[in-house]
Design a protein around this motif. Structure first.
Motif, PDB file in Angstrom:
ATOM      1  N   ALA A  74     -18.877  14.210  23.585  1.00 47.06           N
ATOM      2  CA  ALA A  74     -17.939  13.165  23.163  1.00 47.06           C
ATOM      3  C   ALA A  74     -18.236  12.738  21.728  1.00 47.06           C
ATOM      4  CB  ALA A  74     -18.038  11.960  24.096  1.00 47.06           C
ATOM      5  N   GLY A  75     -19.528  12.630  21.390  1.00 46.79           N
ATOM      6  CA  GLY A  75     -19.905  12.278  20.023  1.00 46.79           C
ATOM      7  C   GLY A  75     -19.441  13.319  19.021  1.00 46.79           C
ATOM      8  N   ILE A  76     -19.600  14.600  19.378  1.00 51.71           N
ATOM      9  CA  ILE A  76     -19.157  15.679  18.481  1.00 51.71           C
ATOM     10  C   ILE A  76     -17.648  15.606  18.262  1.00 51.71           C
ATOM     11  CG2 ILE A  76     -18.899  18.180  18.259  1.00 51.71           C
ATOM     12  CD1 ILE A  76     -21.586  18.482  19.679  1.00 51.71           C
ATOM     13  N   VAL A  77     -16.899  15.388  19.335  1.00 50.84           N
ATOM     14  CA  VAL A  77     -15.439  15.312  19.215  1.00 50.84           C
ATOM     15  C   VAL A  77     -15.046  14.166  18.294  1.00 50.84           C
ATOM     16  CG1 VAL A  77     -13.299  14.824  20.461  1.00 50.84           C
ATOM     17  CG2 VAL A  77     -14.969  16.405  21.441  1.00 50.84           C
ATOM     18  N   VAL A  78     -15.648  12.995  18.487  1.00 43.35           N
ATOM     19  CA  VAL A  78     -15.279  11.820  17.681  1.00 43.35           C
ATOM     20  C   VAL A  78     -15.618  12.040  16.214  1.00 43.35           C
ATOM     21  CG1 VAL A  78     -15.808   9.393  17.253  1.00 43.35           C
ATOM     22  CG2 VAL A  78     -15.451  10.195  19.595  1.00 43.35           C
ATOM     23  N   VAL A  79     -16.826  12.512  15.940  1.00 45.74           N
ATOM     24  CA  VAL A  79     -17.236  12.712  14.540  1.00 45.74           C
ATOM     25  C   VAL A  79     -16.371  13.775  13.880  1.00 45.74           C
ATOM     26  CG1 VAL A  79     -19.120  13.431  13.023  1.00 45.74           C
ATOM     27  CG2 VAL A  79     -19.596  11.948  14.967  1.00 45.74           C
ATOM     28  N   ALA A  80     -16.110  14.877  14.597  1.00 39.37           N
ATOM     29  CA  ALA A  80     -15.284  15.942  14.025  1.00 39.37           C
ATOM     30  C   ALA A  80     -13.860  15.462  13.780  1.00 39.37           C
ATOM     31  CB  ALA A  80     -15.280  17.155  14.955  1.00 39.37           C
ATOM     32  N   ALA A  81     -13.335  14.636  14.673  1.00 40.92           N
ATOM     33  CA  ALA A  81     -11.965  14.137  14.511  1.00 40.92           C
ATOM     34  C   ALA A  81     -11.854  13.214  13.299  1.00 40.92           C
ATOM     35  CB  ALA A  81     -11.528  13.401  15.777  1.00 40.92           C
ATOM     36  N   VAL A  82     -12.749  12.251  13.202  1.00 41.50           N
ATOM     37  CA  VAL A  82     -12.700  11.305  12.081  1.00 41.50           C
ATOM     38  C   VAL A  82     -12.942  12.030  10.763  1.00 41.50           C
ATOM     39  CG1 VAL A  82     -13.811   9.295  11.043  1.00 41.50           C
ATOM     40  CG2 VAL A  82     -13.386   9.351  13.511  1.00 41.50           C
ATOM     41  N   SER A  83     -13.871  12.963  10.758  1.00 39.99           N
ATOM     42  CA  SER A  83     -14.225  13.665   9.519  1.00 39.99           C
ATOM     43  C   SER A  83     -13.106  14.585   9.048  1.00 39.99           C
ATOM     44  CB  SER A  83     -15.515  14.469   9.732  1.00 39.99           C
ATOM     45  OG  SER A  83     -16.575  13.613  10.098  1.00 39.99           O
ATOM     46  N   THR A  84     -12.457  15.290   9.963  1.00 40.41           N
ATOM     47  CA  THR A  84     -11.342  16.143   9.574  1.00 40.41           C
ATOM     48  C   THR A  84     -10.146  15.309   9.138  1.00 40.41           C
ATOM     49  OG1 THR A  84     -12.079  17.799  11.189  1.00 40.41           O
ATOM     50  CG2 THR A  84      -9.858  18.050  10.307  1.00 40.41           C
ATOM     51  N   LEU A  85      -9.947  14.174   9.811  1.00 37.88           N
ATOM     52  CA  LEU A  85      -8.876  13.260   9.414  1.00 37.88           C
ATOM     53  C   LEU A  85      -9.041  12.834   7.954  1.00 37.88           C
ATOM     54  CD1 LEU A  85      -6.627  11.104   9.725  1.00 37.88           C
ATOM     55  CD2 LEU A  85      -8.347   9.616  10.772  1.00 37.88           C
ATOM     56  N   THR A  86     -10.226  12.458   7.578  1.00 35.44           N
ATOM     57  CA  THR A  86     -10.432  11.914   6.235  1.00 35.44           C
ATOM     58  C   THR A  86     -10.695  12.977   5.189  1.00 35.44           C
ATOM     59  OG1 THR A  86     -11.579  10.158   5.016  1.00 35.44           O
ATOM     60  CG2 THR A  86     -12.918  11.567   6.433  1.00 35.44           C
ATOM     61  N   ASN A  87     -11.220  14.148   5.593  1.00 33.14           N
ATOM     62  CA  ASN A  87     -11.524  15.198   4.616  1.00 33.14           C
ATOM     63  C   ASN A  87     -11.543  16.569   5.285  1.00 33.14           C
ATOM     64  OD1 ASN A  87     -12.357  16.733   2.475  1.00 33.14           O
ATOM     65  ND2 ASN A  87     -14.319  15.722   2.184  1.00 33.14           N
TER      66      ASN A  87
ATOM     67  N   GLN B 175       0.826  -1.199   0.000  1.00 27.01           N
ATOM     68  CA  GLN B 175       0.000   0.000   0.000  1.00 27.01           C
ATOM     69  C   GLN B 175       0.868   1.261   0.000  1.00 27.01           C
ATOM     70  OE1 GLN B 175      -3.615  -0.254  -0.092  1.00 27.01           O
ATOM     71  NE2 GLN B 175      -2.842  -2.285  -0.640  1.00 27.01           N
ATOM     72  N   ASP B 176       0.798   2.010  -1.075  1.00 22.59           N
ATOM     73  CA  ASP B 176       1.496   3.291  -1.161  1.00 22.59           C
ATOM     74  C   ASP B 176       0.666   4.205  -2.060  1.00 22.59           C
ATOM     75  OD1 ASP B 176       3.279   5.348  -0.987  1.00 22.59           O
ATOM     76  OD2 ASP B 176       4.691   4.521  -2.445  1.00 22.59           O
ATOM     77  N   TRP B 177      -0.454   4.652  -1.540  1.00 22.69           N
ATOM     78  CA  TRP B 177      -1.403   5.406  -2.357  1.00 22.69           C
ATOM     79  C   TRP B 177      -1.014   6.872  -2.450  1.00 22.69           C
ATOM     80  CZ3 TRP B 177      -5.430   3.562  -5.201  1.00 22.69           C
ATOM     81  CH2 TRP B 177      -5.695   2.198  -5.047  1.00 22.69           C
ATOM     82  N   ALA B 178      -1.185   7.410  -3.645  1.00 25.51           N
ATOM     83  CA  ALA B 178      -1.022   8.846  -3.874  1.00 25.51           C
ATOM     84  C   ALA B 178      -2.417   9.459  -3.870  1.00 25.51           C
ATOM     85  CB  ALA B 178      -0.323   9.090  -5.214  1.00 25.51           C
ATOM     86  N   LEU B 179      -2.714  10.243  -2.839  1.00 25.31           N
ATOM     87  CA  LEU B 179      -4.075  10.721  -2.641  1.00 25.31           C
ATOM     88  C   LEU B 179      -4.130  12.242  -2.612  1.00 25.31           C
ATOM     89  CD1 LEU B 179      -5.172   8.234   0.168  1.00 25.31           C
ATOM     90  CD2 LEU B 179      -5.744   8.120  -2.265  1.00 25.31           C
ATOM     91  N   SER B 180      -5.323  12.743  -2.812  1.00 24.94           N
ATOM     92  CA  SER B 180      -5.606  14.161  -2.608  1.00 24.94           C
ATOM     93  C   SER B 180      -5.709  14.387  -1.102  1.00 24.94           C
ATOM     94  CB  SER B 180      -6.917  14.519  -3.301  1.00 24.94           C
ATOM     95  OG  SER B 180      -8.008  13.934  -2.609  1.00 24.94           O
ATOM     96  N   PRO B 181      -6.059  15.587  -0.634  1.00 27.65           N
ATOM     97  CA  PRO B 181      -6.260  15.758   0.812  1.00 27.65           C
ATOM     98  C   PRO B 181      -7.348  14.862   1.385  1.00 27.65           C
ATOM     99  CG  PRO B 181      -5.943  17.884  -0.221  1.00 27.65           C
ATOM    100  CD  PRO B 181      -6.044  16.890  -1.340  1.00 27.65           C
ATOM    101  N   VAL B 182      -8.222  14.323   0.531  1.00 26.76           N
ATOM    102  CA  VAL B 182      -9.271  13.412   0.985  1.00 26.76           C
ATOM    103  C   VAL B 182      -8.704  11.993   1.036  1.00 26.76           C
ATOM    104  CG1 VAL B 182     -11.617  12.605   0.607  1.00 26.76           C
ATOM    105  CG2 VAL B 182     -10.966  14.898  -0.148  1.00 26.76           C
ATOM    106  N   LEU B 183      -8.852  11.336   2.187  1.00 23.74           N
ATOM    107  CA  LEU B 183      -8.273  10.005   2.382  1.00 23.74           C
ATOM    108  C   LEU B 183      -9.281   8.874   2.166  1.00 23.74           C
ATOM    109  CD1 LEU B 183      -6.126  10.722   5.580  1.00 23.74           C
ATOM    110  CD2 LEU B 183      -5.420  10.803   3.177  1.00 23.74           C
ATOM    111  N   PHE B 184     -10.568   9.189   2.095  1.00 22.91           N
ATOM    112  CA  PHE B 184     -11.622   8.201   1.800  1.00 22.91           C
ATOM    113  C   PHE B 184     -11.646   7.051   2.811  1.00 22.91           C
ATOM    114  CE2 PHE B 184      -9.988   9.805  -2.330  1.00 22.91           C
ATOM    115  CZ  PHE B 184     -11.087  10.570  -2.698  1.00 22.91           C
TER     116      PHE B 184
END
Length: 501
Positions: free
Chosen positions: A184-197, A62-71
């Motif tokens: 806690a739900g807001i923190v988790v969703v915001a963290a995962v969402s910013t991580l991926t996009n 695995q060595d993907w070349a990606l945009s800022p979006v990690l999908f």
């Protein structure tokens, strides 16, 4: 007994809501699969999630070349659905249904709990979203096509759902839900969402912080509540952004490269042209009127909620107005022609129907007839979607059959080679290049082995190849495969240049 009965009634209402959402979701997917099959199944961007999931399943390096979006969420969902063994097109179709049902789930969260009409409002809002999908028409028509993008695995479906979920969590907190659990739900969703996009910051984080600030300034929120909400979404976004560090080697286009304010005039001209193309069609006129009407309704309902100090509804309506504005400003600052950044215009204003459902009183017979019609439409949509997913692509099959039988490695440009790569048992048989034969490292696994290239796959829209001195397309044996042409150079190896992205 009364309390048990109330719980059962609420449970029955929730099940009825999901069933009511399933039918229009199936209809929408059947329409998109039938009229925009290229976007759903073969578009160069749309296949990246399937390529990633298949690569992981095979255990490839695995060595993907990606945009800022990690999908990341999209790949996880597709990979899970692929375990059913339905095949790529069928899995993408099923994924589209799951995406739309996830949108309903986000809307239902916004509609609130233990409130008369909450399920009804969520169903109305979701029906409005499906209506926008149907009014957008095929993806190849002129104008804006924003709602139907949610059916794809690539164009930010996870970010759409996450934005709805955060709006719903904010509404639940302001309605008195357990504070720690919601934060806690807001923190988790915001963290995962910013991580991926990181686009989530523009679509959700900034609008939420801005709206909370306005409610605090207008004394509709207590300082502690306002700081808790703003802090949760900002902390989550910060965690997500820091968590992107391990993926730095995979992100070949940094976010700053997307900011081109010097192209703002061109971006505005593109948006104006897209709007013109939309209102140039009768269904586009209805689409435009619906979007504007919902946006105005958000403003009206939000102001009424403000006056009666209903911070929960006021916050939802304000986010539904602020996020589309923020998305439009992003398009201008980025100087881009990417309409997909404007999706908040279609999935947020519909929330006014969830928080303030119109009073509807219909005879029981009419309700039963409507439910029956919805069920029938959903049943009819299933074979239509299955037929669209199973519709053969003779041109694509011709290319993949020839490549696999050759046992050799070829190359092709991004928009042409992506679908064949996905269809091949061994995608490394096709190298993604630009028109100068430089490997084009964009949304592709750089870990694929690259054998000597001895043929090219080209499409009608490709830029003409610039081959090294001594090589000419005239020296190749052409193999016609419909919209594709294979240029077979036999034993002659085509030298590749340095990779670029």
């Amino acid at each position: 007994m009364t309390q048990v009965g109330a719980v059962r009634r609420r449970g029955a209402a929730e099940v009825a809501g999901w069933v009511a959402a399933l039918a229009p979701a199936l209809v929408a997917v059947a329409v998109v699969a039938s009229t925009s099959s290229w976007l759903l199944y073969r578009d160069g961007d749309s296949v990246v999630v399937a390529l990633m999931a298949d690569s992981l399943r095979r255990g490839d390096p695995q060595d993907w070349a990606l945009s800022p979006v990690l999908f990341l969420p999209e790949t996880a969902v597709y990979a899970g659905l692929s375990l059913f063994g339905f095949g790529t097109a069928a899995t993408l179709t099923l994924n589209a249904v799951v995406n739309l049902l996830a949108v309903y789930g986000g809307i239902r969260l916004v509609a609130g709990r233990r409130r008369a009409g909450a399920v009804r409002g969520a169903v109305f809002a979701f029906a409005a979203f499906v209506g926008l999908i149907l009014l957008e028409g095929p993806a190849g028509m002129p104008g804006l096509h924003l709602a139907l993008l949610t059916a794809t695995t690539t164009y930010y479906s996870a970010t759409v759902v996450a934005t709805l979920v955060v709006a719903g969590l904010v509404r639940r907190l302001l309605d008195g839900a357990p504070v720690r659990r919601v934060l806690a739900g807001i923190v988790v969703v915001a963290a995962v969402s910013t991580l991926t996009n990181p686009l989530f910051v523009v679509w959700c984080v900034l609008p939420v912080v801005g709206v909370v600030g306005i409610l605090l300034y207008g004394r509709r929120l207590a300082p502690r509540t306002a700081s808790s909400v703003a802090g949760a979404v900002l902390i989550g976004a910060a965690i997500g952004y820091l968590a992107r560090a391990p993926f730095a080697g995979n992100i070949v286009a940094a976010g700053g490269q997307y900011l081109r304010p010097d192209q703002a005039d061109a971006a505005l001209a593109h948006v104006a042209g897209a709007i013109g193309g939309t209102i140039g069609r009768w269904d586009g006129v209805l689409w435009s009127v619906a979007v504007l009407a919902l946006l105005v309704a958000c403003g009206v309902v939000g102001m009424r909620a403000w006056r009666r100090r209903d911070a929960a509804v006021a916050a939802v309506c304000a986010i539904a107005v602020a996020a589309p504005v923020a998305a439009t400003l992003l398009v201008v600052v980025a100087g881009t022609d990417a309409d997909r950044y404007l999706q908040p215009w279609v999935f947020l204003p519909i929330l006014v129907l969830a928080v303030a459902p119109p009073p509807v009183s219909v005879p029981r017979a009419v309700g039963v007839a409507t439910a029956g019609a919805l069920a029938l439409a959903g049943v009819v949509a299933v074979p239509l979607a299955a037929a669209a997913a199973g519709r053969g692509d003779a041109d694509l099959a011709c290319v993949t059959r020839w490549v696999e039988q050759s046992g050799r490695t070829g190359a092709g440009q991004f928009w042409t080679v992506r679908a064949p790569k996905l269809a091949l048992a061994d995608p490394s048989q096709l190298v993604q290049v630009d028109h100068t034969l430089r490997p084009y490292d964009w949304l592709v696994n750089r870990g694929e082995r690259r054998g000597p290239v001895t043929f090219l796959v080209e499409g009608a829209a490709d830029a003409p190849y610039e081959l090294p001195a001594g090589l000419s397309p005239l020296a190749a044996t052409p193999v016609a495969c419909g919209r594709y042409t294979i240029l077979d150079f036999g034993s002659r190896v085509l030298p590749l240049g340095d990779p670029r992205n």
